[in-house]
Design a protein around this motif. Structure first.
Motif, short mmCIF file in Angstrom:
data_model
loop_
_atom_site.label_atom_id
_atom_site.label_comp_id
_atom_site.label_asym_id
_atom_site.label_seq_id
_atom_site.Cartn_x
_atom_site.Cartn_y
_atom_site.Cartn_z
N LEU A 90 22.45 -23.77 20.66
CA LEU A 90 23.48 -24.49 21.41
C LEU A 90 23.33 -24.36 22.92
O LEU A 90 24.27 -24.67 23.66
N VAL A 91 22.18 -23.95 23.39
CA VAL A 91 22.00 -23.77 24.83
C VAL A 91 22.21 -25.07 25.60
O VAL A 91 22.60 -25.06 26.76
N PRO A 99 26.59 -21.76 32.16
CA PRO A 99 26.54 -20.98 30.93
C PRO A 99 27.90 -20.61 30.34
O PRO A 99 27.97 -20.21 29.18
N GLY A 100 28.98 -20.74 31.11
CA GLY A 100 30.29 -20.31 30.62
C GLY A 100 30.71 -20.95 29.31
O GLY A 100 30.98 -20.24 28.32
N PRO A 101 30.78 -22.29 29.22
CA PRO A 101 31.18 -22.94 27.96
C PRO A 101 30.22 -22.63 26.82
O PRO A 101 30.65 -22.48 25.67
N TRP A 102 28.92 -22.59 27.13
CA TRP A 102 27.92 -22.27 26.10
C TRP A 102 28.17 -20.90 25.49
O TRP A 102 28.24 -20.74 24.26
N LEU A 103 28.32 -19.90 26.33
CA LEU A 103 28.53 -18.54 25.84
C LEU A 103 29.86 -18.39 25.11
O LEU A 103 29.95 -17.70 24.09
N ARG A 435 16.80 -33.17 28.95
CA ARG A 435 15.71 -33.17 27.97
C ARG A 435 15.83 -32.00 26.98
O ARG A 435 14.82 -31.49 26.49
N SER A 436 17.03 -31.58 26.71
CA SER A 436 17.24 -30.46 25.80
C SER A 436 16.98 -30.88 24.35
O SER A 436 16.70 -32.05 24.05
N GLU A 437 17.11 -29.93 23.44
CA GLU A 437 16.86 -30.18 22.02
C GLU A 437 18.02 -30.92 21.36
O GLU A 437 17.91 -31.31 20.20
N MET A 438 19.09 -31.14 22.08
CA MET A 438 20.27 -31.75 21.48
C MET A 438 19.96 -33.08 20.81
O MET A 438 20.39 -33.34 19.69
#
Length: 541
Positions: A90-91, A99-103, A435-438
């Motif tokens: 989910l990075v 990074p706040g919402p991700w973590l 370009r993330s894996e999403m």
């Protein structure tokens, strides 16, 4: 000679030295490393990597670290497994906002995995424990898909199996049965290895346990092979030639929303290019055209200029276009698909029903605002939910619509098919996530949905990857990322329903019941064991 021996207390009992106590504490931490690594292994089984089979050793290792553990140890090990899996998976949620919402998201979602770990440790003492353990995993996914804030199904084991041998199980019972088969096979693999090693150490081979372990591995594999009969690309209601438009965006990131007109112009331009190529005989004339979500964030019902350019594109290509728009109606904001006819203009609409928390609406707005007023500015106005399934009649073809985030939810795709969809479209906007894996993870979901409901699926995306998927889950065409492109292909239209479509939520409910039964059995067995131990202690005294 100096001896650091254990001490003796006043009652004469031997007490361990400080160094030996520390050694035992360190020893208890040893399983923490493989627990986290097994989570990473599960992550590695997800797209864009074609390593679906890594899910099996991931769950085999998870079973090894949990078997026979106390509930406290299992809670910690389960949480570490969840972190190892979800942190990298989910990075992309922190690509633009930090990074706040991700973590925070991972920290919450890993709690569900930790609770599943407690359940797996409890049932690991039961006969046929891989069955109960795999059902518990599915039960955990079922809860995650519903709470909090209407759930977050991202990371279902099934979504990592688009290229795997277990894929046909999706047609049997949807993502719950597909995920159950994979997890059962993984736990069964560990149990089979454990029994072999136990036998080699001189232990007695328990025939019942060995048969159960082998069946845990064999049944999902045999079931997947048998289920291939449910997967077909045969046309049942004729065919349709579809065109998918990827217009691209001015630049990646949240700021592209400030250039809404440019995004619309890009999709018009690519549609005009398609029309010119059709006229020149370079590509087949499509029966209809599919634009992605947010392809017109300029409201065409309020902005005459937006309506004019969309109408220009529809007239040029000469067929209906499904346009993704942001529309305000009666003071409410909707993420809407609009069916735009070249002669009649807008004729049908579909409002997205499963809207994304913290993306399309802000839960706990007053509480978040009290903590930091700037955070509420990220979403100034919440989107409203639609209420009706989206099925457009496009030149005689019934096209089911599941907008972007909705593809992760079983019900949001299924009810388009039960309302008559002969094919499915998943219009999406992934530009925010760069370009993330999403985008690859979401494409895999659409491949699972194709097999689950035996329907061709199109995936028009603003910036990629756009794709056309056959009912057997095969991607026949796809675009690159952040390039303008169009795809044209004839696809089969189907009307029959798979067992997964017909049964809906029933397989998931049955697996949750199996999980509850196994957990109840384990709790009851633990209570009886403690009572017997207490009675033996009393009789010994």
């Amino acid at each position: 000679m100096t001896v650091t021996a254990n001490s003796v207390d006043r009652s004469g009992r031997l007490q361990p030295s400080a160094s030996s106590s520390r050694g035992r504490r360190l020893l208890r931490l040893v399983p923490a490393v493989p627990a986290a690594l097994c989570g990473v292994l599960l992550y590695a089984s997800f797209p864009p990597r074609p390593l679906w089979w890594l899910a099996l050793p991931a769950f085999a290792g998870f079973g090894w670290v949990l078997r026979g553990r106390s509930w406290k140890a299992a809670l910690g090990l389960g949480y570490l497994f969840g972190l190892g899996f979800l942190l990298p998976l989910l990075v992309w949620t922190g690509v633009e906002v930090g990074p706040g919402p991700w973590l925070a998201l991972v920290a919450v979602e890993a709690v569900f995995v930790a609770l599943v770990g407690v359940g797996v440790a409890a049932v690991s003492r039961l006969p046929v424990w891989p069955l109960w353990a795999a059902a518990l995993w599915v039960a955990g996914e079922a809860v995650r898909a519903r709470v909090p804030f209407s759930g977050f199904p991202w990371g279902k084991v099934a979504f990592g199996q688009a290229g795997g041998v277990f894929l046909p199980l999706a047609a049997v019972g949807g993502t719950p049965v597909l995920g159950f088969g994979v997890v059962l096979c993984g736990f069964g693999l560990y149990e089979a290895v454990r029994l072999v090693l136990e036998r080699r150490r001189g232990g007695e081979l328990r025939r019942g346990a060995a048969v159960a372990a082998l069946l845990s591995v064999a049944v999902p594999l045999v079931g997947a092979v048998a289920a291939r009969a449910l997967v077909s690309d045969k046309a049942e209601a004729g065919t349709a030639t579809v065109a998918v438009i990827q217009g691209n965006v001015p630049r990646a990131g949240l700021e592209f929303n400030a250039q809404r007109q440019a995004v619309l112009d890009y999709h018009v331009r690519e549609t005009l290019k398609l029309a010119a190529d059709v006229k020149a005989g370079k590509v087949a004339r499509p029966d209809f055209v599919l634009w992605p979500e947010n392809s017109s964030d300029v409201d065409p019902f309020e902005d005459p200029g937006a309506a004019t350019v969309i109408d220009r594109a529809a007239t040029a290509v000469g067929v209906p276009i499904s346009v993704g728009g942001v529309v305000e109606r009666d003071g409410k904001l909707y993420n809407e698909q609009i069916l735009w006819d070249p002669r009649k203009g807008p004729t049908q609409t579909y409002d997205k029903r499963q809207i994304q928390p913290f993306g399309e609406y802000l839960p706990l707005r007053s509480l978040i605002g009290a903590i930091n007023k700037n955070w509420t500015g990220m979403i100034r106005q919440d989107f409203s939910r639609g209420t009706e399934p989206g099925v457009f009649d496009m030149d005689g073809t019934r096209v089911g619509l599941a907008t972007c985030y909705e593809a992760a939810f079983d019900w949001a795709v299924r009810d388009t098919v039960t309302h008559g969809a002969e094919m499915i479209s998943v219009p999406s906007n992934n530009a925010t996530f760069d370009r993330s894996e999403m985008t690859y993870q979401q494409l895999a979901m659409s491949r699972i949905r194709a097999v689950e409901h035996s329907r061709a699926v199109t995936v028009p995306v603003t910036s990629g990857v756009s794709a056309i998927i056959m009912p057997d889950g095969t991607v026949t065409q796809k675009t690159g990322m952040f390039v303008p492109a169009y795809l044209v292909q004839r696809i089969p239209l189907r009307t029959s329903e798979t067992p997964a479509t017909r049964m809906g939520i029933l397989p998931e409910m049955l697996l949750v019941a199996v999980a509850a039964g196994g957990l109840g059995w384990a709790v009851a067995a633990g209570v009886r064991g403690r009572r017997r131990a207490g009675a033996d202690e009393v009789s010994g005294d």
